[in-house]
Design a protein around this motif. Structure first.
Motif, PDB file in Angstrom:
ATOM      1  N   ALA A 419       0.650  -1.208   0.115  1.00 49.17           N
ATOM      2  CA  ALA A 419       0.019  -0.002  -0.018  1.00 49.17           C
ATOM      3  C   ALA A 419       0.932   1.287   0.177  1.00 49.17           C
ATOM      4  O   ALA A 419       0.411   1.985  -0.605  1.00 49.17           O
ATOM      5  CB  ALA A 419      -1.080   0.001   1.233  1.00 49.17           C
ATOM      6  N   ALA A 420       2.087   1.340   0.460  1.00 48.51           N
ATOM      7  CA  ALA A 420       3.162   2.512   0.616  1.00 48.51           C
ATOM      8  C   ALA A 420       3.464   2.953  -0.643  1.00 48.51           C
ATOM      9  O   ALA A 420       3.665   3.811  -0.706  1.00 48.51           O
ATOM     10  CB  ALA A 420       4.181   2.149   1.805  1.00 48.51           C
ATOM     11  N   HIS A 421       3.611   2.070  -1.429  1.00 53.76           N
ATOM     12  CA  HIS A 421       4.225   2.112  -2.813  1.00 53.76           C
ATOM     13  C   HIS A 421       3.217   1.870  -4.026  1.00 53.76           C
ATOM     14  O   HIS A 421       3.413   2.579  -4.979  1.00 53.76           O
ATOM     15  CB  HIS A 421       5.395   1.585  -3.015  1.00 53.76           C
ATOM     16  CG  HIS A 421       6.350   1.685  -1.743  1.00 53.76           C
ATOM     17  ND1 HIS A 421       7.271   2.905  -1.973  1.00 53.76           N
ATOM     18  CD2 HIS A 421       6.871   0.961  -0.750  1.00 53.76           C
ATOM     19  CE1 HIS A 421       8.061   2.951  -0.832  1.00 53.76           C
ATOM     20  NE2 HIS A 421       7.726   1.845  -0.209  1.00 53.76           N
ATOM     21  N   ASP A 422       2.480   0.944  -3.930  1.00 54.66           N
ATOM     22  CA  ASP A 422       1.848   0.363  -5.104  1.00 54.66           C
ATOM     23  C   ASP A 422       0.186   0.602  -5.216  1.00 54.66           C
ATOM     24  O   ASP A 422      -0.744   0.075  -5.806  1.00 54.66           O
ATOM     25  CB  ASP A 422       1.949  -1.095  -5.223  1.00 54.66           C
ATOM     26  CG  ASP A 422       3.143  -1.419  -5.310  1.00 54.66           C
ATOM     27  OD1 ASP A 422       3.967  -0.919  -6.093  1.00 54.66           O
ATOM     28  OD2 ASP A 422       3.870  -2.444  -4.568  1.00 54.66           O
ATOM     29  N   ALA A 423      -0.238   1.851  -4.378  1.00 56.27           N
ATOM     30  CA  ALA A 423      -1.740   2.166  -4.275  1.00 56.27           C
ATOM     31  C   ALA A 423      -2.058   3.050  -5.476  1.00 56.27           C
ATOM     32  O   ALA A 423      -2.018   4.437  -5.668  1.00 56.27           O
ATOM     33  CB  ALA A 423      -1.942   3.062  -3.004  1.00 56.27           C
ATOM     34  N   LEU A 424      -2.140   2.441  -6.575  1.00 56.92           N
ATOM     35  CA  LEU A 424      -2.001   3.016  -7.988  1.00 56.92           C
ATOM     36  C   LEU A 424      -3.427   3.903  -8.236  1.00 56.92           C
ATOM     37  O   LEU A 424      -4.604   3.503  -7.800  1.00 56.92           O
ATOM     38  CB  LEU A 424      -2.203   2.098  -9.148  1.00 56.92           C
ATOM     39  CG  LEU A 424      -0.956   1.031  -9.096  1.00 56.92           C
ATOM     40  CD1 LEU A 424      -1.050   0.228 -10.375  1.00 56.92           C
ATOM     41  CD2 LEU A 424       0.280   1.846  -9.075  1.00 56.92           C
ATOM     42  N   LEU A 425      -3.321   5.073  -8.580  1.00 61.25           N
ATOM     43  CA  LEU A 425      -4.320   6.288  -8.770  1.00 61.25           C
ATOM     44  C   LEU A 425      -5.307   5.937  -7.561  1.00 61.25           C
ATOM     45  O   LEU A 425      -6.371   6.146  -7.862  1.00 61.25           O
ATOM     46  CB  LEU A 425      -5.037   5.599 -10.066  1.00 61.25           C
ATOM     47  CG  LEU A 425      -4.301   5.622 -11.219  1.00 61.25           C
ATOM     48  CD1 LEU A 425      -5.048   5.197 -12.575  1.00 61.25           C
ATOM     49  CD2 LEU A 425      -3.687   7.045 -11.599  1.00 61.25           C
ATOM     50  N   ILE A 426      -4.853   6.047  -6.262  1.00 58.55           N
ATOM     51  CA  ILE A 426      -5.464   5.864  -5.247  1.00 58.55           C
ATOM     52  C   ILE A 426      -6.484   7.161  -4.774  1.00 58.55           C
ATOM     53  O   ILE A 426      -7.826   6.871  -4.372  1.00 58.55           O
ATOM     54  CB  ILE A 426      -4.798   5.704  -4.038  1.00 58.55           C
ATOM     55  CG1 ILE A 426      -5.651   5.190  -2.664  1.00 58.55           C
ATOM     56  CG2 ILE A 426      -3.870   6.833  -3.719  1.00 58.55           C
ATOM     57  CD1 ILE A 426      -6.271   3.949  -3.076  1.00 58.55           C
TER      58      ILE A 426
END
Length: 516
Positions: A419-426
């Motif tokens: 979640a810290a790096h890969d929350a794409l288009l969050i």
């Protein structure tokens, strides 16, 4: 001295050979030290013969890949032979036969099979496949088989690709596993055939092929490139934004075919090695390095031939495919591209061009390919979207398209690593959740928990909600990697719903997949 590698090699000797060696040692009676050492090695070989870890090549990966065709007028046979040639050129052994030549016993032992089939008459099998279809009905189970079908047809006829569709359903009923989804070709559509070539490239592990029918690209301009997951433990994913001076239309679910180019450094190094000047001007005013950027690089220089003839003999680079990540009304064409790397560590041809080498403002050669099999349902149909990684691209386009209707029901299940790096288009996803456009949002990050949790786990946990949405007529759309996520989600759905319901959803168009 007998080292570990030598001992390991000794352990692979046949058991009778080891026993014979021991007998010879006692009969010859060499020096005490040598004899003791050799006898000890033989004894260890006998003890470890069955317990030393054996290096095995995965089953079905070294044998010949069979391509069977069903052809009445010769088109399917010609495409099967072309497919066979592409695989062979990629280093994969392949053989082509008529479908009726495939016997029951051979089919029951095959691990991989490609089928290129036409439909004849009123939805019938061609003459060289009718016996096979009858015998397939008598098969009990084919769980070991992995298959893929290219079906040829004409959509102006009511039984469009009917034979290929029957084969797909029957093989799945026999528990055979699709290598990728059924491809139906309407009147030898060039885009679908290029997509089949891409799938062949995935199978062979070699995407360096020559397009049978090159795409007719149009110029687009690269406006923006943004890394969406800086600091992640995997490969970076970039959001790219492109624009065109022409009025181009597309639907959510459609695909772009990109004409890649070599990195300038690679072209310069190649030409310098051949003793040629990258800055040399050609008769048409183009620089030599630019002319080579879209072609397979040469290994010899044009000694006795003209430069134009030399260039003409260099084959064009194959296209690359990406899901469109935006709807037409957004005003731009967006892509989500994960940077891939080749075996030698160099960037992939297509992703390297888009994510690293192409400068902002540079022209990108691009063609839009219609993909009716992944275009969305009407806005009144509830939509369940499932994906991971760069597969968010195709799902985002559907959400953008459906945002025009404030009453559409949408549920997104998406997975990545951290979640810290890969929350794409969050921010965009949370805004849709807050506005109610996303009625439900399930995000999973596999590296953040113990045990690891994936998107299919979130789906299984929401089984009751899944059943309720499907009872309301919802459609399921799945986008992302076939290996791993794609297969695991399909397995989860079959466990929750049963094979019959999943197959019915697929047949009715309520279960659609865009997997690569």
């Amino acid at each position: 001295m007998i080292t570990a590698p030598r001992l390991h090699a000794l352990c692979h000797w046949p058991l009778p050979t080891c026993l014979l060696l021991a007998g010879l040692l006692f009969w010859l009676q060499p020096a005490r030290e040598l004899s003791a050492g050799l006898i000890s090695a033989t004894y260890l070989a006998l003890c470890l013969h069955y317990c030393w870890p054996q290096r095995r090549i995965p089953s079905g990966q070294t044998g010949e890949l069979l391509i069977a065709y069903a052809s009445q007028g010769g088109q399917a046979q010609a495409l099967a032979e072309r497919s066979c040639a592409q695989l062979r050129d990629s280093g994969m052994p392949a053989r082509c036969i008529a479908l009726n030549q495939l016997g029951d016993a051979q089919l029951a032992s095959l691990e991989r099979l490609l089928l290129v089939v036409s439909t004849y008459g009123d939805g019938e099998a061609p003459d060289n496949a009718a016996r096979f279809e009858r015998s397939l009905l008598e098969q009990a189970s084919l769980p070991q088989l992995h298959f893929a079908i290219l079906a040829l047809g004409d959509s102006s006829y009511p039984q469009f690709c009917a034979f290929g569709q029957r084969l797909q359903l029957r093989l799945q009923a026999l528990k055979a596993q699709p290598l990728f989804d059924l491809l139906c070709v309407d009147n030898l559509d060039a885009g679908t055939l290029r997509h089949w070539q891409q799938q062949l490239g995935h199978l062979s592990g070699n995407s360096d092929f020559v397009d049978w029918q090159p795409a007719h690209y149009r110029p687009w301009q690269l406006e923006q490139r943004l890394c969406l997951n800086p600091g992640n433990i995997g490969a970076p994913i970039f959001q790219l934004r492109l624009s065109s001076q022409e009025d181009v239309t597309w639907r959510a679910g459609d695909i772009v075919e990109v004409g890649p180019r070599h990195a300038p450094q690679r072209i310069n190094a190649c030409l310098q090695q051949l003793g040629l000047d990258p800055q040399q001007h050609l008769p048409d005013g183009q620089l030599l390095r630019d002319a080579l950027s879209q072609r397979h690089l040469p290994t010899t220089r044009p000694d006795q031939q003209s430069m134009a003839q030399w260039l003409a003999e260099l084959t064009p680079l194959p296209h690359r495919e990406y899901s469109i990540a935006s709807c037409r009304s957004s005003g731009n064409l967006d892509l989500l591209v994960r940077l891939q790397h080749q075996a030698d560590g160099s960037p992939g041809l297509g992703s390297g061009w888009l994510c690293q080498h192409a400068e902002i403002g540079r022209q990108i050669d691009l063609r839009i390919r219609r993909n009716p099999g992944f275009q969305g349902p009407d806005a009144t149909t509830p939509l369940i979207l499932i994906g991971s990684g760069s597969g968010l691209a195709g799902l985002r386009a559907h959400l953008q398209e459906r945002a025009a209707n404030p009453h559409s029901r949408n549920w997104l299940l998406f997975g990545e690593r951290q979640a810290a790096h890969d929350a794409l288009l969050i921010d965009e996803l949370r805004a849709w959740q807050h506005s109610g456009h996303l009625e439900r949002l399930d995000l999973t990050y596999s590296r953040d928990g113990h045990p690891q949790r994936y998107v299919q786990d979130a789906l299984c946990d929401a089984a009751s909600t899944l059943h309720a949405w499907l009872a309301d007529g919802a459609a399921l759309y799945l986008c992302g990697s076939l290996d791993g996520m794609g297969r695991d989600v399909d397995t989860c759905l079959r466990q929750l719903l049963g094979d019959e319901q999943v197959d019915q959803l697929s047949q009715s168009g309520r279960y659609r997949r865009d997997l690569y």
